[in-house]
Design a protein around this motif. Sequence first.
Motif, mmCIF file in Angstrom:
data_model
loop_
_atom_site.group_PDB
_atom_site.id
_atom_site.type_symbol
_atom_site.label_atom_id
_atom_site.label_comp_id
_atom_site.label_asym_id
_atom_site.label_seq_id
_atom_site.Cartn_x
_atom_site.Cartn_y
_atom_site.Cartn_z
ATOM 1 N N ARG A 18 0.965 -1.110 -0.190
ATOM 2 C CA ARG A 18 0.028 0.071 0.035
ATOM 3 C C ARG A 18 0.828 1.297 -0.002
ATOM 4 N NH1 ARG A 18 -3.503 -0.015 4.998
ATOM 5 N NH2 ARG A 18 -4.226 1.999 4.461
ATOM 6 N N SER A 26 -5.326 4.487 0.690
ATOM 7 C CA SER A 26 -6.280 3.720 0.333
ATOM 8 C C SER A 26 -5.838 2.024 0.609
ATOM 9 C CB SER A 26 -6.278 3.868 -1.195
ATOM 10 O OG SER A 26 -7.115 2.550 -1.654
ATOM 11 N N GLU A 27 -6.702 1.245 0.709
ATOM 12 C CA GLU A 27 -6.410 -0.296 0.639
ATOM 13 C C GLU A 27 -5.774 -0.828 -0.376
ATOM 14 O OE1 GLU A 27 -6.422 -2.394 3.697
ATOM 15 O OE2 GLU A 27 -7.020 -0.714 4.798
ATOM 16 N N LEU A 28 -5.832 -0.116 -1.508
ATOM 17 C CA LEU A 28 -5.614 -0.540 -2.888
ATOM 18 C C LEU A 28 -3.917 -0.922 -3.156
ATOM 19 C CD1 LEU A 28 -7.894 1.525 -5.149
ATOM 20 C CD2 LEU A 28 -8.475 -0.774 -4.268
ATOM 21 N N THR A 29 -3.863 -2.074 -3.775
ATOM 22 C CA THR A 29 -2.278 -2.252 -3.996
ATOM 23 C C THR A 29 -2.544 -2.890 -5.549
ATOM 24 O OG1 THR A 29 -2.737 -4.806 -3.752
ATOM 25 C CG2 THR A 29 -2.092 -3.458 -1.752
ATOM 26 N N LEU A 59 -5.249 -4.611 -7.489
ATOM 27 C CA LEU A 59 -6.008 -4.266 -8.582
ATOM 28 C C LEU A 59 -6.371 -5.162 -9.536
ATOM 29 C CD1 LEU A 59 -5.028 -0.451 -8.421
ATOM 30 C CD2 LEU A 59 -7.671 -1.300 -7.968
ATOM 31 N N HIS A 84 -8.631 -7.892 -8.669
ATOM 32 C CA HIS A 84 -10.095 -7.440 -8.704
ATOM 33 C C HIS A 84 -10.525 -7.281 -10.109
ATOM 34 C CE1 HIS A 84 -13.409 -4.928 -8.046
ATOM 35 N NE2 HIS A 84 -13.288 -4.170 -9.075
ATOM 36 N N PHE A 110 -9.190 -7.936 -3.312
ATOM 37 C CA PHE A 110 -8.296 -6.937 -3.814
ATOM 38 C C PHE A 110 -6.937 -7.199 -2.997
ATOM 39 C CE2 PHE A 110 -12.146 -4.486 -4.476
ATOM 40 C CZ PHE A 110 -11.747 -3.567 -5.325
ATOM 41 N N HIS A 167 -9.475 1.864 -12.722
ATOM 42 C CA HIS A 167 -8.420 1.211 -12.121
ATOM 43 C C HIS A 167 -7.043 1.361 -12.468
ATOM 44 C CE1 HIS A 167 -11.139 -0.037 -9.029
ATOM 45 N NE2 HIS A 167 -11.752 -1.016 -9.813
ATOM 46 N N HIS A 219 -5.907 4.368 -10.658
ATOM 47 C CA HIS A 219 -5.664 4.212 -9.364
ATOM 48 C C HIS A 219 -4.088 3.596 -9.437
ATOM 49 C CE1 HIS A 219 -10.126 3.347 -8.571
ATOM 50 N NE2 HIS A 219 -9.681 4.601 -8.171
#
Length: 156
Positions: free
Chosen positions: A24, A28-31, A35, A38, A72, A138, A141
């Motif tokens: 991270r 955000s929790e997104l990596t 992504l 997902h 995710f 995405h 992101h």
Amino acid sequence: MLAEQRDFLRFTVKDLDDDQAAQRTTASELTLAGLIKHVTATEREWIEFIQHGAGEIDYEDPATFEAHAQGFRLAGEETLRSVLADYQRTAEQTEEYVRTLPDLEVAHKLPAAPWFPEDAGWTARDVLLHLLRETAQHCGHADIIRESLDGQKTMG
């Protein structure tokens, strides 16, 4: 266009290892790996929708939200390489399936969900446009995450 967006997304993980791809870099929790995982699952689910219509989803069940969150993250034996390979297979399957559709107007009713209008339906064309939009979103992101990780940008 969808193939181009997929390439942009793949480019964001170029030359990264598993730890970097799972890191991270923002609030955000997104990596990056998350992504890609997902987007892969989302593409498979929407192609399934084109083929068979909406499945049943219980949005009141906490397990539904936990499964979504797990979608995710790398889990178990998953690696960046395995997630990318799955993404490639999914893209190939989508491309092959779309080539076999007699037309893009085949439609199904959308699942009951708070974010869809009641009794609305989508055609295969709508689904493919949604996949393009989702993948492009995405990619943005991912570009921010990668730039925060090591300064690398998809463009520029």
